[in-house]
Scaffold this motif. Sequence first.
Motif, mmCIF file in Angstrom:
data_model
loop_
_atom_site.group_PDB
_atom_site.id
_atom_site.type_symbol
_atom_site.label_atom_id
_atom_site.label_comp_id
_atom_site.label_asym_id
_atom_site.label_seq_id
_atom_site.Cartn_x
_atom_site.Cartn_y
_atom_site.Cartn_z
ATOM 1 N N ARG A 130 0.843 -1.185 0.000
ATOM 2 C CA ARG A 130 0.000 0.000 0.000
ATOM 3 C C ARG A 130 0.887 1.247 0.000
ATOM 4 O O ARG A 130 2.054 1.187 0.425
ATOM 5 N N GLU B 6 -5.623 -11.407 -8.149
ATOM 6 C CA GLU B 6 -6.785 -10.751 -7.555
ATOM 7 C C GLU B 6 -6.910 -11.056 -6.061
ATOM 8 O O GLU B 6 -7.156 -10.156 -5.251
ATOM 9 N N LEU C 286 -4.027 -9.227 -4.097
ATOM 10 C CA LEU C 286 -4.131 -7.771 -4.086
ATOM 11 C C LEU C 286 -5.375 -7.304 -3.337
ATOM 12 O O LEU C 286 -5.369 -6.221 -2.725
ATOM 13 N N ALA C 287 -6.433 -8.096 -3.345
ATOM 14 C CA ALA C 287 -7.598 -7.758 -2.530
ATOM 15 C C ALA C 287 -7.241 -7.812 -1.046
ATOM 16 O O ALA C 287 -7.678 -6.961 -0.251
ATOM 17 N N ARG D 3 -5.276 -4.668 -0.264
ATOM 18 C CA ARG D 3 -6.176 -3.512 -0.174
ATOM 19 C C ARG D 3 -6.954 -3.510 1.140
ATOM 20 O O ARG D 3 -7.150 -2.449 1.764
ATOM 21 N N THR E 199 -3.371 -5.043 -12.917
ATOM 22 C CA THR E 199 -4.179 -5.430 -11.766
ATOM 23 C C THR E 199 -3.753 -4.667 -10.520
ATOM 24 O O THR E 199 -4.593 -4.184 -9.748
ATOM 25 N N ARG F 107 -5.092 -1.187 -10.522
ATOM 26 C CA ARG F 107 -6.524 -1.153 -10.224
ATOM 27 C C ARG F 107 -6.787 -1.216 -8.729
ATOM 28 O O ARG F 107 -7.760 -0.643 -8.227
ATOM 29 N N TYR F 108 -5.910 -1.911 -7.980
ATOM 30 C CA TYR F 108 -6.077 -2.017 -6.533
ATOM 31 C C TYR F 108 -5.340 -0.922 -5.767
ATOM 32 O O TYR F 108 -5.345 -0.906 -4.534
#
Length: 337
Positions: free
Chosen positions: A99, A163, A166-167, A170, A187, A190-191
């Motif tokens: 992050r 996905e 990275l989710a 996030r 990807t 996008r996150y």
Amino acid sequence: MVTAPPTTLWFTRCPVPTATGIAADRGWLTAEFARDGVTVRSLQEADAEGVRGEHFRHRLATLIREGGNVPALWARSNGAPTRLIGLTWIEERQVIVGRPDSGIEGPADLKGRRLAVPRRAIEIDFWRAMALRGFDGALGQAGLSLDDCELVELAGDRPGQWETELAALRDGRVDAVYTKGAVAVETAARYGAEVAIDLDALPDPRSRINNGTPRPITVDQRLLDDHPELVVRFLAVLLGAADWAKDHAAEVGRILQAETGSGPVGVAAAYRGDYHRHLHATLDDDRLALLAEQEDFLRRHGFHDAPVDVTAWADPAPLTEARALTARLPFITEEQP
């Protein structure tokens, strides 16, 4: 006993920069074997579902594979009668992302952090292997190991590459995610993830040993024994495709968009500099040593059991013969297949 040539020659490659992908796109593999009445087919074809799993198992006698080393070593360890006939090394944007406020700016900052380790219900979990190896490569540069961090197991319950990891980043469940390649660029953006450690920028190439570095080309021993000339000719086409790529960067980029399923931004960010000039396979001692290190890592972390002697696995003869043959392939210089 002389055996008849196969009617079909299969090939497979990973969705990354490969001479196999370029040769397939240009139609050169089809052109080389058409005069023999041999059909050249890809495991990635829509109607090849029945044999597609051989990309990992490699027990199809007429298959030549250019792909990640985790499945290749796993298959060999499990008894697949394969031989190693080439190795490539392509830098493909291996990074650790976090992050924006992570405070991770170098390998030492990973100490004590929560690292994303995916777990997928597939025959050989190369996603898990890539993450562990990627973090291990970074940590080693700071004299640390995976034991110095918290490994957070993540079930692959979200469709799409990266996905799930990275989710979790996030949502604050992990502090860092290993990613590589073109799809990961798009990807991660996008996150809202940012590059914390660029493994490609580290001076020691051993920090980047992973599933695709080095990337093996393997063939079934039966095809090599019965029809070595087919293997040599296949490799010659790949070498010719690698020669062509050196002077066609834009066209290679277009091919990569189709191969990776990524857009131009992802491809440009993942494959930088003169990567298109380094698609040639070799079996030099340096690359074999790097693959041997990967084999040791994978075995120690439980990805395969029976040791694979990389040097004994390698057969340099087909590549040596292919180099002499490449110059005689007439269609490699053509602008269109």
